[in-house]
Write a protein that holds these residues in place. Structure first.
Motif, PDB file in Angstrom:
ATOM      1  N   GLY A 124     -11.986  -7.850  10.402  1.00 51.32           N
ATOM      2  CA  GLY A 124     -12.279  -9.275  10.388  1.00 51.32           C
ATOM      3  C   GLY A 124     -12.314  -9.841   8.983  1.00 51.32           C
ATOM      4  N   TYR A 125     -12.889  -9.088   8.065  1.00 54.92           N
ATOM      5  CA  TYR A 125     -12.934  -9.524   6.662  1.00 54.92           C
ATOM      6  C   TYR A 125     -11.527  -9.745   6.126  1.00 54.92           C
ATOM      7  N   PHE A 126     -10.659  -8.770   6.299  1.00 59.45           N
ATOM      8  CA  PHE A 126      -9.317  -8.876   5.730  1.00 59.45           C
ATOM      9  C   PHE A 126      -8.466  -9.920   6.451  1.00 59.45           C
ATOM     10  N   ALA A 127      -8.789 -10.209   7.704  1.00 58.07           N
ATOM     11  CA  ALA A 127      -8.010 -11.197   8.448  1.00 58.07           C
ATOM     12  C   ALA A 127      -8.419 -12.628   8.116  1.00 58.07           C
ATOM     13  N   GLN A 128      -9.695 -12.843   7.750  1.00 54.61           N
ATOM     14  CA  GLN A 128     -10.174 -14.223   7.678  1.00 54.61           C
ATOM     15  C   GLN A 128     -10.793 -14.653   6.355  1.00 54.61           C
ATOM     16  N   GLU A 129     -11.196 -13.728   5.517  1.00 56.34           N
ATOM     17  CA  GLU A 129     -11.714 -14.154   4.217  1.00 56.34           C
ATOM     18  C   GLU A 129     -10.568 -14.708   3.370  1.00 56.34           C
ATOM     19  N   LYS A 130     -10.797 -15.832   2.725  1.00 56.30           N
ATOM     20  CA  LYS A 130      -9.734 -16.485   1.957  1.00 56.30           C
ATOM     21  C   LYS A 130      -9.546 -15.870   0.575  1.00 56.30           C
ATOM     22  N   ARG A 131     -10.620 -15.326   0.030  1.00 58.27           N
ATOM     23  CA  ARG A 131     -10.555 -14.754  -1.318  1.00 58.27           C
ATOM     24  C   ARG A 131     -10.823 -13.255  -1.230  1.00 58.27           C
ATOM     25  N   LEU A 132      -9.776 -12.491  -1.019  1.00 57.48           N
ATOM     26  CA  LEU A 132      -9.926 -11.056  -0.813  1.00 57.48           C
ATOM     27  C   LEU A 132     -10.113 -10.323  -2.137  1.00 57.48           C
ATOM     28  N   LYS A 133     -10.983  -9.311  -2.088  1.00 57.17           N
ATOM     29  CA  LYS A 133     -11.244  -8.454  -3.239  1.00 57.17           C
ATOM     30  C   LYS A 133     -11.307  -7.009  -2.754  1.00 57.17           C
ATOM     31  N   PRO A 134     -11.371  -6.055  -3.664  1.00 56.45           N
ATOM     32  CA  PRO A 134     -11.669  -4.685  -3.230  1.00 56.45           C
ATOM     33  C   PRO A 134     -12.957  -4.684  -2.402  1.00 56.45           C
ATOM     34  N   LEU A 135     -12.911  -4.032  -1.246  1.00 55.32           N
ATOM     35  CA  LEU A 135     -14.023  -4.114  -0.289  1.00 55.32           C
ATOM     36  C   LEU A 135     -14.685  -2.756  -0.086  1.00 55.32           C
ATOM     37  N   TYR A 136     -16.015  -2.774  -0.125  1.00 53.52           N
ATOM     38  CA  TYR A 136     -16.832  -1.621   0.240  1.00 53.52           C
ATOM     39  C   TYR A 136     -17.599  -1.971   1.516  1.00 53.52           C
ATOM     40  N   PHE A 137     -17.969  -0.930   2.257  1.00 51.33           N
ATOM     41  CA  PHE A 137     -18.737  -1.129   3.489  1.00 51.33           C
ATOM     42  C   PHE A 137     -19.934  -0.193   3.474  1.00 51.33           C
ATOM     43  N   LEU A 138     -21.108  -0.748   3.797  1.00 55.00           N
ATOM     44  CA  LEU A 138     -22.339   0.043   3.802  1.00 55.00           C
ATOM     45  C   LEU A 138     -23.084  -0.168   5.113  1.00 55.00           C
ATOM     46  N   ALA A 139     -23.380   0.925   5.796  1.00 58.49           N
ATOM     47  CA  ALA A 139     -24.209   0.891   7.003  1.00 58.49           C
ATOM     48  C   ALA A 139     -25.592   1.421   6.648  1.00 58.49           C
ATOM     49  N   ILE A 140     -26.628   0.691   7.077  1.00 58.03           N
ATOM     50  CA  ILE A 140     -28.004   1.076   6.769  1.00 58.03           C
ATOM     51  C   ILE A 140     -28.780   1.250   8.068  1.00 58.03           C
ATOM     52  N   GLY A 141     -29.362   2.432   8.246  1.00 59.58           N
ATOM     53  CA  GLY A 141     -30.227   2.687   9.389  1.00 59.58           C
ATOM     54  C   GLY A 141     -29.492   3.183  10.619  1.00 59.58           C
ATOM     55  N   ARG A 142     -30.119   4.118  11.335  1.00 53.56           N
ATOM     56  CA  ARG A 142     -29.607   4.641  12.609  1.00 53.56           C
ATOM     57  C   ARG A 142     -28.174   5.148  12.462  1.00 53.56           C
ATOM     58  N   ILE A 143     -27.929   5.942  11.431  1.00 54.91           N
ATOM     59  CA  ILE A 143     -26.549   6.286  11.091  1.00 54.91           C
ATOM     60  C   ILE A 143     -26.026   7.501  11.842  1.00 54.91           C
ATOM     61  N   GLY A 144     -26.893   8.446  12.191  1.00 52.83           N
ATOM     62  CA  GLY A 144     -26.438   9.626  12.915  1.00 52.83           C
ATOM     63  C   GLY A 144     -25.270  10.297  12.203  1.00 52.83           C
ATOM     64  N   GLN A 156      -7.420   2.463   4.669  1.00 50.66           N
ATOM     65  CA  GLN A 156      -6.855   2.245   3.340  1.00 50.66           C
ATOM     66  C   GLN A 156      -5.343   2.046   3.394  1.00 50.66           C
ATOM     67  N   GLU A 157      -4.685   2.697   4.343  1.00 45.76           N
ATOM     68  CA  GLU A 157      -3.249   2.478   4.510  1.00 45.76           C
ATOM     69  C   GLU A 157      -2.971   1.070   5.019  1.00 45.76           C
ATOM     70  N   LYS A 158      -3.813   0.606   5.938  1.00 46.25           N
ATOM     71  CA  LYS A 158      -3.629  -0.723   6.518  1.00 46.25           C
ATOM     72  C   LYS A 158      -4.089  -1.820   5.568  1.00 46.25           C
ATOM     73  N   TYR A 159      -5.179  -1.545   4.840  1.00 47.65           N
ATOM     74  CA  TYR A 159      -5.756  -2.526   3.915  1.00 47.65           C
ATOM     75  C   TYR A 159      -5.932  -1.849   2.551  1.00 47.65           C
ATOM     76  N   PRO A 160      -4.945  -1.948   1.674  1.00 48.59           N
ATOM     77  CA  PRO A 160      -5.010  -1.243   0.383  1.00 48.59           C
ATOM     78  C   PRO A 160      -6.235  -1.596  -0.461  1.00 48.59           C
ATOM     79  N   GLN A 161      -6.838  -2.768  -0.218  1.00 51.76           N
ATOM     80  CA  GLN A 161      -8.009  -3.153  -1.002  1.00 51.76           C
ATOM     81  C   GLN A 161      -9.314  -2.568  -0.454  1.00 51.76           C
ATOM     82  N   PHE A 162      -9.239  -1.905   0.689  1.00 56.92           N
ATOM     83  CA  PHE A 162     -10.443  -1.248   1.202  1.00 56.92           C
ATOM     84  C   PHE A 162     -10.722  -0.003   0.366  1.00 56.92           C
ATOM     85  N   GLN A 163     -11.951   0.101  -0.142  1.00 50.57           N
ATOM     86  CA  GLN A 163     -12.300   1.165  -1.077  1.00 50.57           C
ATOM     87  C   GLN A 163     -13.016   2.344  -0.424  1.00 50.57           C
ATOM     88  N   LYS A 164     -14.148   2.058   0.216  1.00 50.14           N
ATOM     89  CA  LYS A 164     -14.953   3.156   0.748  1.00 50.14           C
ATOM     90  C   LYS A 164     -16.006   2.621   1.706  1.00 50.14           C
TER      91      LYS A 164
END
Length: 238
Positions: A124-144, A156-164
């Motif tokens: 969703g971020y890569f489809a709709q954010e107007k100003r794309l940057k290198p993107l990180y994703f963090l999940a907090i809590g109940r991670i299992g 990363q293949e689909k979205y080269p700006q996705f970092q980690k």
């Protein structure tokens, strides 16, 4: 408001026809969005260096988060090609000068994290954010074990700006906040903000206390003393 809730001065809320009431503390504990807002609204007031230090720890040692710009609570990304849901709503989007960070929060007693939700939020971020940057994703809590299920390479293949993507429990975050206070290298403002962030967590029962020898003894009752037991002791949380 946070201190009023903690000290029982916030009053009660009438439910339905007014025959039942709910304390603000109970309401806070039932709504994960209140935890998100209370914790991260305070995070935004930390110095840039401390923001960078904490986020880099939470993301496993990567990223440059020194130049914070703004925070967007519950950004909504429409899903046009799915029949089962119309949109996805991450809890937070933190914008920095050189990158963005999506955060998905689950309270200690809430539902578990799941990788399909993470993937949809990233897409969703890569489809709709107007100003794309290198993107990180963090999940907090109940991670299992959900982090192992996420296919970073495909993203990363689909979205080269996705970092980690990374995931961390509230216990580890509470311990790191406590460590910041103990090390004593914070200025007065950062110290007060960290203490407030700890208070926000305490309403959910996430509290780090001073290490005691009797706690180490309890942890080693069923296992020998080794590095793992010492690590568990250092993260002991009520």
């Amino acid at each position: 408001m946070l201190n009023a809730i903690i000290h029982g001065k916030a009053g009660r809320i009438e439910l339905g026809n007014g025959t039942e009431t709910l304390s603000w503390r109970q309401l806070y504990q039932q709504r994960e969005d209140l935890l998100t807002a209370a914790f991260f609204s305070r995070f935004t007031y930390l110095s840039g260096l401390l923001q960078h230090r904490l986020l880099k720890q939470w993301l496993g040692g990567v990223g440059d988060f020194t130049a914070f710009e703004k925070i967007d609570y519950w950004p909504r990304y429409d899903l046009e090609k799915r029949d089962d849901r119309n949109f996805v709503e991450p809890d937070l989007l933190l914008n920095f000068e050189d990158c963005d960070l999506l955060i998905e929060v689950k309270p200690p007693k809430g539902g578990d994290q799941y990788q399909e939700q993470w993937q949809l939020e990233i897409e969703g971020y890569f489809a709709q954010e107007k100003r794309l940057k290198p993107l990180y994703f963090l999940a907090i809590g109940r991670i299992g074990s959900v982090l192992a299920e996420l296919d970073d390479e495909s993203l990363q293949e689909k979205y080269p700006q996705f970092q980690k993507a990374n995931a961390i429990g509230w216990k580890a975050i509470a311990s790191q906040l406590r460590k910041c206070l103990i090390e004593g290298d914070l200025d007065v403002q950062d110290r007060r903000i960290i203490e407030d962030m700890q208070k926000a967590l305490s309403l959910y029962g996430i509290r780090v206390r001073d290490l005691r020898w009797e706690d180490l003894h309890k942890l080693t009752d069923e296992a020998p003393l080794n590095l793992d037991s010492l690590t568990a002791w250092s993260l002991y949380v009520n």
